[in-house]
Design a protein around this motif. Sequence first.
Motif, PDB file in Angstrom:
ATOM      1  N   TYR A   4       0.826  -1.222   0.000  1.00  0.00           N
ATOM      2  CA  TYR A   4       0.000   0.000   0.000  1.00  0.00           C
ATOM      3  C   TYR A   4       0.858   1.269   0.000  1.00  0.00           C
ATOM      4  CZ  TYR A   4      -3.926  -3.101   1.145  1.00  0.00           C
ATOM      5  OH  TYR A   4      -4.876  -4.086   1.119  1.00  0.00           O
ATOM      6  N   MET A   7      -0.329   4.214  -2.008  1.00  0.00           N
ATOM      7  CA  MET A   7      -1.509   4.871  -1.414  1.00  0.00           C
ATOM      8  C   MET A   7      -1.080   5.738  -0.222  1.00  0.00           C
ATOM      9  SD  MET A   7      -4.831   2.975   0.257  1.00  0.00           S
ATOM     10  CE  MET A   7      -3.954   2.232   1.625  1.00  0.00           C
ATOM     11  N   GLU A  52      -5.022  -5.738   8.275  1.00  0.00           N
ATOM     12  CA  GLU A  52      -5.227  -4.776   7.183  1.00  0.00           C
ATOM     13  C   GLU A  52      -5.594  -3.383   7.700  1.00  0.00           C
ATOM     14  OE1 GLU A  52      -5.042  -4.920   3.849  1.00  0.00           O
ATOM     15  OE2 GLU A  52      -4.292  -6.967   3.798  1.00  0.00           O
ATOM     16  N   GLY A  55      -4.337  -0.880   5.705  1.00  0.00           N
ATOM     17  CA  GLY A  55      -4.327  -1.261   4.297  1.00  0.00           C
ATOM     18  C   GLY A  55      -5.704  -1.224   3.664  1.00  0.00           C
ATOM     19  N   LYS A  59      -7.874   1.728   1.883  1.00  0.00           N
ATOM     20  CA  LYS A  59      -8.155   1.677   0.438  1.00  0.00           C
ATOM     21  C   LYS A  59      -9.657   1.903   0.205  1.00  0.00           C
ATOM     22  CE  LYS A  59      -7.565   0.367  -3.963  1.00  0.00           C
ATOM     23  NZ  LYS A  59      -8.842   0.825  -4.447  1.00  0.00           N
TER      24      LYS A  59
END
Length: 430
Positions: A4, A7, A52, A55, A59
């Motif tokens: 990631y 991002m 996550e 992550g 997202k």
Amino acid sequence: MADYRKMWEELDMDLQKHDGLCEVLPMFYEDVYLSQENRPEGMNYFNFVIAEVHGLRIKELQDVKEEGRKVIGSFCVYVPDEVTLALDAVPVGICSGSQFWVPDGEKLLPRNTCPLVKASIGAKISKTCPYFQSCDMVVGETTCDGKKKAWEILGDYMDVHVMDLPQMKREKDKVHWIDEINTYKSVLEEKTGKSLTYENLKEKINLVNQKRKVLKRLYDLRKCDPVPISGKDALLVSQIAFYDDIDRFMEMTNKLCDELEERAKKEEGVFEKGAPRIMITGTPMSIPNWKMHHIVETSGAVVVCEETCTGTRYFENPVKEDGQNINEQFKNLADRYLGINCACFTPNEGRIEDILRYIEEYKVDAVIYNSLQFCNTYAIEYKKVEAALKEKGVPVIMIETDYSEEDTGQIKTRVEALIEIVKDKKGVTA
Ligand code: BJ8
């Protein structure tokens, strides 16, 4: 976790510093969570969410933003998510629970400030919290002094709206809080370019009530003996409730509850039947503050309830759904939210009533009054809670602590002594 970095870069994060945070969290999680035996299968989803945490959910928030919707952060359970959702924005709770952010917070705030406030400011200025970086606006509130003044500092870094929460619960305070909800609505309407409608608000009041119901279902299952889920796991579910996608969260928590119900029928628990049952009351525990639960549950007792904002205060009491127009809906929102019993209010007898009621409902043997360091309102309120518990013959200790691990040994000694008292009372040997 997938890669990631791009991002995070686009979110203007300090990647090098953030790597430091990403290195410690998995080890810590493994130690505290994955080392538990006999965990419900349903916790696998929550393991995944944590894996996550910076992550996939981030997202998803970026995808939401690409659709033109806004992400709104908040730090307190008085901020009405219903209004945020009704204006098609996504609410995320962003109180910070890690020592990692405290040193950065101390660059701008006095050392003798509550760790939750220091970590929240530290998370923003260090550019290591992708939730903060994703927010189009954050909503502060006038609860304690530390928070109030921190919003002024935060305002130098991002768009902040502050809701003026009354500190008493008289009729005129309710009128004022309705007015504040109205102001928040107008600010958000301008931010989102959308208008609040009766229908939208009705739908979201119902949605948030459903989420409360799911959390209540989970907590009700903790009333069983043996307890089908550890306090640590239940706390994790509550913490994740603040930022996960609502529909998915409800689905996965309901699945977990189905499994727990089966366990309860078979009297299958994470701890032995009759294990000392502890309630924790006091200041909120934001991710990844699992300190007190970990200490208790590695000392032979189980946490069965949290009278905190990452516990019962978050989900108890639904908003009435009978409002016939937006004014009535706002009144219903104000009624529900002003029913929360935070120590910032005076008087705050309702909190003592809640604590005594939970002791009965969750069959609590002893109480740990957990107060974050330098939180005056909760520290001062201890005396009243202690007196009420003494009158009922319920053992209680107060622990003032921060996010560091330095006092863990000391706290463990005190918790073990409390558990011994409970075992003596219950006639438990071993
Ligand atoms: S409703 S508890 S979330 S204000 S920041 S008061 S610990 S010194 S968090 Fe809170 Fe809303 Fe109340 Fe709940 Fe103390 Fe620290 Fe202040 Fe704190």
